[in-house]
Motif scaffolding. Structure first.
Motif, PDB file in Angstrom:
ATOM      1  N   ILE A   1       6.046 -27.232  14.971  1.00  0.00           N
ATOM      2  CA  ILE A   1       4.924 -27.900  15.584  1.00  0.00           C
ATOM      3  C   ILE A   1       3.673 -27.080  15.239  1.00  0.00           C
ATOM      4  CG2 ILE A   1       3.850 -28.573  17.750  1.00  0.00           C
ATOM      5  CD1 ILE A   1       6.716 -28.700  18.929  1.00  0.00           C
ATOM      6  N   PRO A   2       2.743 -27.641  14.469  1.00  0.00           N
ATOM      7  CA  PRO A   2       1.496 -26.910  14.243  1.00  0.00           C
ATOM      8  C   PRO A   2       0.737 -26.831  15.561  1.00  0.00           C
ATOM      9  CG  PRO A   2       1.591 -28.932  12.919  1.00  0.00           C
ATOM     10  CD  PRO A   2       2.782 -28.910  13.803  1.00  0.00           C
ATOM     11  N   LEU A   3       0.354 -25.637  15.946  1.00  0.00           N
ATOM     12  CA  LEU A   3      -0.188 -25.453  17.284  1.00  0.00           C
ATOM     13  C   LEU A   3      -1.002 -24.179  17.324  1.00  0.00           C
ATOM     14  CD1 LEU A   3       0.241 -26.651  20.219  1.00  0.00           C
ATOM     15  CD2 LEU A   3       2.106 -25.035  20.418  1.00  0.00           C
ATOM     16  N   LYS A   4      -2.131 -24.221  18.000  1.00  0.00           N
ATOM     17  CA  LYS A   4      -2.840 -22.982  18.270  1.00  0.00           C
ATOM     18  C   LYS A   4      -1.988 -22.249  19.299  1.00  0.00           C
ATOM     19  CE  LYS A   4      -7.065 -20.951  19.873  1.00  0.00           C
ATOM     20  NZ  LYS A   4      -8.228 -21.103  20.699  1.00  0.00           N
ATOM     21  N   CYS A   5      -1.325 -21.212  18.853  1.00  0.00           N
ATOM     22  CA  CYS A   5      -0.303 -20.575  19.681  1.00  0.00           C
ATOM     23  C   CYS A   5      -0.922 -19.637  20.710  1.00  0.00           C
ATOM     24  CB  CYS A   5       0.710 -19.842  18.813  1.00  0.00           C
ATOM     25  SG  CYS A   5       1.823 -20.949  17.970  1.00  0.00           S
ATOM     26  N   ASN A   6      -1.343 -20.207  21.810  1.00  0.00           N
ATOM     27  CA  ASN A   6      -1.733 -19.390  22.943  1.00  0.00           C
ATOM     28  C   ASN A   6      -0.697 -19.632  24.039  1.00  0.00           C
ATOM     29  OD1 ASN A   6      -2.578 -21.644  24.679  1.00  0.00           O
ATOM     30  ND2 ASN A   6      -4.318 -21.813  23.298  1.00  0.00           N
ATOM     31  N   TYR A   7      -0.733 -18.786  25.032  1.00  0.00           N
ATOM     32  CA  TYR A   7       0.305 -18.834  26.064  1.00  0.00           C
ATOM     33  C   TYR A   7       0.417 -20.208  26.716  1.00  0.00           C
ATOM     34  CZ  TYR A   7       3.066 -17.492  30.103  1.00  0.00           C
ATOM     35  OH  TYR A   7       4.046 -17.422  31.058  1.00  0.00           O
ATOM     36  N   LYS A   8      -0.716 -20.805  27.060  1.00  0.00           N
ATOM     37  CA  LYS A   8      -0.675 -22.093  27.748  1.00  0.00           C
ATOM     38  C   LYS A   8      -0.103 -23.199  26.862  1.00  0.00           C
ATOM     39  CE  LYS A   8      -4.020 -22.249  31.418  1.00  0.00           C
ATOM     40  NZ  LYS A   8      -5.275 -22.840  31.857  1.00  0.00           N
ATOM     41  N   SER A   9      -0.507 -23.259  25.612  1.00  0.00           N
ATOM     42  CA  SER A   9       0.002 -24.319  24.742  1.00  0.00           C
ATOM     43  C   SER A   9       1.499 -24.173  24.520  1.00  0.00           C
ATOM     44  CB  SER A   9      -0.751 -24.349  23.412  1.00  0.00           C
ATOM     45  OG  SER A   9      -0.574 -23.152  22.694  1.00  0.00           O
ATOM     46  N   ILE A  10       1.977 -22.944  24.450  1.00  0.00           N
ATOM     47  CA  ILE A  10       3.416 -22.714  24.302  1.00  0.00           C
ATOM     48  C   ILE A  10       4.140 -23.159  25.569  1.00  0.00           C
ATOM     49  CG2 ILE A  10       5.192 -20.924  24.100  1.00  0.00           C
ATOM     50  CD1 ILE A  10       3.150 -19.426  22.278  1.00  0.00           C
ATOM     51  N   ILE A  11       3.618 -22.784  26.727  1.00  0.00           N
ATOM     52  CA  ILE A  11       4.251 -23.165  27.999  1.00  0.00           C
ATOM     53  C   ILE A  11       4.262 -24.681  28.160  1.00  0.00           C
ATOM     54  CG2 ILE A  11       4.027 -23.060  30.518  1.00  0.00           C
ATOM     55  CD1 ILE A  11       5.244 -20.551  29.187  1.00  0.00           C
ATOM     56  N   TYR A  12       3.154 -25.336  27.843  1.00  0.00           N
ATOM     57  CA  TYR A  12       3.119 -26.799  27.936  1.00  0.00           C
ATOM     58  C   TYR A  12       4.176 -27.423  27.021  1.00  0.00           C
ATOM     59  CZ  TYR A  12      -1.274 -27.107  30.626  1.00  0.00           C
ATOM     60  OH  TYR A  12      -2.237 -27.044  31.600  1.00  0.00           O
ATOM     61  N   THR A  13       4.276 -26.932  25.801  1.00  0.00           N
ATOM     62  CA  THR A  13       5.233 -27.508  24.843  1.00  0.00           C
ATOM     63  C   THR A  13       6.668 -27.251  25.284  1.00  0.00           C
ATOM     64  OG1 THR A  13       3.617 -27.157  23.083  1.00  0.00           O
ATOM     65  CG2 THR A  13       5.881 -27.616  22.416  1.00  0.00           C
ATOM     66  N   LEU A  14       6.954 -26.040  25.714  1.00  0.00           N
ATOM     67  CA  LEU A  14       8.317 -25.736  26.182  1.00  0.00           C
ATOM     68  C   LEU A  14       8.654 -26.520  27.448  1.00  0.00           C
ATOM     69  CD1 LEU A  14       8.465 -21.896  25.494  1.00  0.00           C
ATOM     70  CD2 LEU A  14       9.549 -23.736  24.190  1.00  0.00           C
ATOM     71  N   THR A  15       7.659 -26.746  28.293  1.00  0.00           N
ATOM     72  CA  THR A  15       7.880 -27.555  29.496  1.00  0.00           C
ATOM     73  C   THR A  15       8.251 -28.978  29.103  1.00  0.00           C
ATOM     74  OG1 THR A  15       6.392 -26.182  30.808  1.00  0.00           O
ATOM     75  CG2 THR A  15       6.804 -28.413  31.616  1.00  0.00           C
ATOM     76  N   LEU A  16       7.581 -29.503  28.097  1.00  0.00           N
ATOM     77  CA  LEU A  16       7.940 -30.833  27.596  1.00  0.00           C
ATOM     78  C   LEU A  16       9.408 -30.877  27.175  1.00  0.00           C
ATOM     79  CD1 LEU A  16       7.381 -33.707  26.444  1.00  0.00           C
ATOM     80  CD2 LEU A  16       6.764 -32.539  24.300  1.00  0.00           C
ATOM     81  N   PHE A  17       9.824 -29.938  26.344  1.00  0.00           N
ATOM     82  CA  PHE A  17      11.205 -29.936  25.854  1.00  0.00           C
ATOM     83  C   PHE A  17      12.188 -29.709  26.991  1.00  0.00           C
ATOM     84  CE2 PHE A  17       9.274 -29.906  21.778  1.00  0.00           C
ATOM     85  CZ  PHE A  17      10.228 -30.366  20.895  1.00  0.00           C
ATOM     86  N   ASP A  18      11.827 -28.847  27.937  1.00  0.00           N
ATOM     87  CA  ASP A  18      12.710 -28.596  29.068  1.00  0.00           C
ATOM     88  C   ASP A  18      12.854 -29.839  29.945  1.00  0.00           C
ATOM     89  OD1 ASP A  18      14.424 -26.987  30.551  1.00  0.00           O
ATOM     90  OD2 ASP A  18      12.825 -26.245  31.835  1.00  0.00           O
ATOM     91  N   CYS A  19      11.746 -30.530  30.187  1.00  0.00           N
ATOM     92  CA  CYS A  19      11.808 -31.759  30.999  1.00  0.00           C
ATOM     93  C   CYS A  19      12.613 -32.851  30.300  1.00  0.00           C
ATOM     94  CB  CYS A  19      10.403 -32.269  31.295  1.00  0.00           C
ATOM     95  SG  CYS A  19       9.486 -31.320  32.521  1.00  0.00           S
ATOM     96  N   LYS A  20      12.441 -32.971  29.006  1.00  0.00           N
ATOM     97  CA  LYS A  20      13.093 -34.050  28.263  1.00  0.00           C
ATOM     98  C   LYS A  20      14.551 -33.742  27.938  1.00  0.00           C
ATOM     99  CE  LYS A  20      11.121 -37.240  26.727  1.00  0.00           C
ATOM    100  NZ  LYS A  20      11.073 -38.580  27.261  1.00  0.00           N
ATOM    101  N   LEU A  21      14.855 -32.486  27.557  1.00  0.00           N
ATOM    102  CA  LEU A  21      16.180 -32.164  27.025  1.00  0.00           C
ATOM    103  C   LEU A  21      16.912 -31.052  27.769  1.00  0.00           C
ATOM    104  CD1 LEU A  21      15.190 -31.993  23.225  1.00  0.00           C
ATOM    105  CD2 LEU A  21      15.987 -33.997  24.483  1.00  0.00           C
ATOM    106  N   GLY A  22      16.237 -30.380  28.689  1.00  0.00           N
ATOM    107  CA  GLY A  22      16.790 -29.194  29.341  1.00  0.00           C
ATOM    108  C   GLY A  22      18.000 -29.458  30.218  1.00  0.00           C
TER     109      GLY A  22
END
Length: 156
Positions: A1-22
């Motif tokens: 995923i091309p992304l400006k890798c700051n802490y918040k953007s990583i947490i938001y993205t991981l939260t998405l995957f956790d909510c959908k597939l976790g």
């Protein structure tokens, strides 16, 4: 995923995957109920340059079925606000738990220095400031079209 890798953007993205597939998602529960997987999917990540690499791992004899279902599930990136809030509370709880273990805390400090060039002393405040509107903005901008597949086959 091309992304400006700051802490918040990583947490938001991981939260998405956790909510959908976790492990506590309806999707994962359905895979287990359908006996497609024996244990919850594992979700992990790595940062390479400006890319957030998400790993979704499954132990299964039905790899094609798991892949098809994941692809179908990830076409719809909508997450319920209650799930988002629950995950946010989990992040806070995990951060408090992390602070009680010197080895985990050391691991976090080292990772921060490697990935961000400094230790994030505002992690708690960052988590508190997460909000559902910003989460939706970020996930609507994600490009999940670049995927790779690795299938490990157990040797006899």
């Amino acid at each position: 995923i091309p992304l400006k890798c700051n802490y918040k953007s990583i947490i938001y993205t991981l939260t998405l995957f956790d909510c959908k597939l976790g492990s506590t998602s309806k999707f994962c529960e359905q895979l287990i109920n359908d006996e497609i997987i024996n244990e919850p999917l594992a979700i992990d990540y790595n940062i390479v340059d400006d890319y957030l690499i998400i790993f979704v791992c499954a132990m299964t004899e039905y790899a094609d079925e798991v892949i098809n279902r994941i692809n179908t599930e990830m076409k719809f990136l909508k997450v319920d606000e209650d799930d988002f809030i629950r995950k946010k509370k989990t992040l806070i709880s995990s951060l408090v738990y992390l602070s009680d273990n010197i080895f985990r805390l050391n691991h976090n400090i080292i990772n921060d220095i490697i990935f961000y060039k400094k230790f994030n002393t505002k992690r708690y405040d960052d988590i508190l400031s997460l909000n559902f509107n910003d989460f939706n903005k970020l996930i609507s901008s994600l490009d999940l079209s670049n995927t790779s597949l690795l299938i490990g086959i157990k040797s006899n």
